[in-house]
Design a protein around this motif. Sequence first.
Motif, PDB file in Angstrom:
ATOM      1  N   ARG A 154      96.691  34.674 -53.916  1.00 34.43           N
ATOM      2  CA  ARG A 154      97.840  34.784 -53.006  1.00 34.43           C
ATOM      3  C   ARG A 154      98.939  35.651 -53.625  1.00 34.43           C
ATOM      4  O   ARG A 154      99.614  36.406 -52.922  1.00 34.43           O
ATOM      5  CB  ARG A 154      98.389  33.396 -52.680  1.00 34.43           C
ATOM      6  N   GLU A 155      99.110  35.570 -54.930  1.00 36.55           N
ATOM      7  CA  GLU A 155     100.095  36.419 -55.605  1.00 36.55           C
ATOM      8  C   GLU A 155      99.682  37.884 -55.508  1.00 36.55           C
ATOM      9  O   GLU A 155     100.532  38.756 -55.296  1.00 36.55           O
ATOM     10  CB  GLU A 155     100.226  36.001 -57.074  1.00 36.55           C
ATOM     11  N   TRP A 180     100.047  34.868 -45.440  1.00 34.88           N
ATOM     12  CA  TRP A 180      99.558  33.534 -45.109  1.00 34.88           C
ATOM     13  C   TRP A 180      98.978  33.441 -43.698  1.00 34.88           C
ATOM     14  O   TRP A 180      98.501  32.400 -43.292  1.00 34.88           O
ATOM     15  CB  TRP A 180     100.685  32.509 -45.266  1.00 34.88           C
ATOM     16  N   SER A 193     108.804  30.395 -53.513  1.00 34.74           N
ATOM     17  CA  SER A 193     108.143  29.917 -54.728  1.00 34.74           C
ATOM     18  C   SER A 193     107.123  30.934 -55.237  1.00 34.74           C
ATOM     19  O   SER A 193     106.989  31.145 -56.449  1.00 34.74           O
ATOM     20  CB  SER A 193     107.468  28.566 -54.473  1.00 34.74           C
ATOM     21  N   HIS A 194     106.413  31.606 -54.309  1.00 32.50           N
ATOM     22  CA  HIS A 194     105.451  32.618 -54.731  1.00 32.50           C
ATOM     23  C   HIS A 194     106.150  33.874 -55.271  1.00 32.50           C
ATOM     24  O   HIS A 194     105.663  34.487 -56.224  1.00 32.50           O
ATOM     25  CB  HIS A 194     104.524  32.987 -53.566  1.00 32.50           C
ATOM     26  N   ARG A 197     107.132  33.023 -58.817  1.00 34.51           N
ATOM     27  CA  ARG A 197     106.012  33.088 -59.757  1.00 34.51           C
ATOM     28  C   ARG A 197     105.575  34.529 -59.994  1.00 34.51           C
ATOM     29  O   ARG A 197     105.206  34.900 -61.118  1.00 34.51           O
ATOM     30  CB  ARG A 197     104.838  32.255 -59.228  1.00 34.51           C
ATOM     31  N   LEU A 198     105.628  35.339 -58.933  1.00 32.09           N
ATOM     32  CA  LEU A 198     105.253  36.742 -59.072  1.00 32.09           C
ATOM     33  C   LEU A 198     106.226  37.457 -60.004  1.00 32.09           C
ATOM     34  O   LEU A 198     105.814  38.241 -60.868  1.00 32.09           O
ATOM     35  CB  LEU A 198     105.241  37.406 -57.696  1.00 32.09           C
TER      36      LEU A 198
END
Length: 223
Positions: A154-155, A180, A193-194, A197-198
């Motif tokens: 997903r990232e 998504w 949130s993604h 993290r990315l």
Amino acid sequence: MRILVIEDDRTTGDYIANGLREEGHVVDLSRNGREGLLTAQTSDFDVLVVDRMLPDLDGLSLVRTLRAAKNLTPALFLTALGGVDDRIEGLNAGGDDYLVKPFAFGELTARLTALARRPQMRQDDAILTAGDLHMDLIRRKVTRAGAEIDLLPREFSLLECLLRRKGRVQTRTMLLEAVWELSFDPQTNVVESHISRLRSKVDKPFETELIKTVRGAGYRIEA
């Protein structure tokens, strides 16, 4: 079409090959991974049908090897492994489609026709860049300043979306739809949130920040 079928099960392989030939296609049939890889590397095909669980060389490794060699022939994985993680693994290995056994022959031919009709990605189109950040869409590999960055599926998709629209703002809604496949707001912070993290992987270890927040609008990756 000229089609290469790589399937070790004799009954299944003959069934697919004979059915495709009856529809007017030219079909080569390989019974193991190493033979299939050699055939794919030395002849031109419109599409490949690859079983995942092959002797000598498994289907995932076979397709990864082709993609690493810049062979972009569309590949459909045909396998009994039908879990979500299995499908993701197949697509991340460089597969273009995934069909789970048992299957309807009509669906197989429709998927192969769609793959062959899809314009093949040129090698130049397979690399997305922003500054010292490079994304190889064929090898599913991301590097920055020469260092490889390990991204979850997903990232990877999120970064690809930003890179394809480099320099342009992507709204939260646009990212939800593109990454998504959601046409509604799930009322969660999944995008934020993604993105966080990315950034921890793509920006934090490096001097220059590439992923920008545009307040009240969305996100943008610098050109």
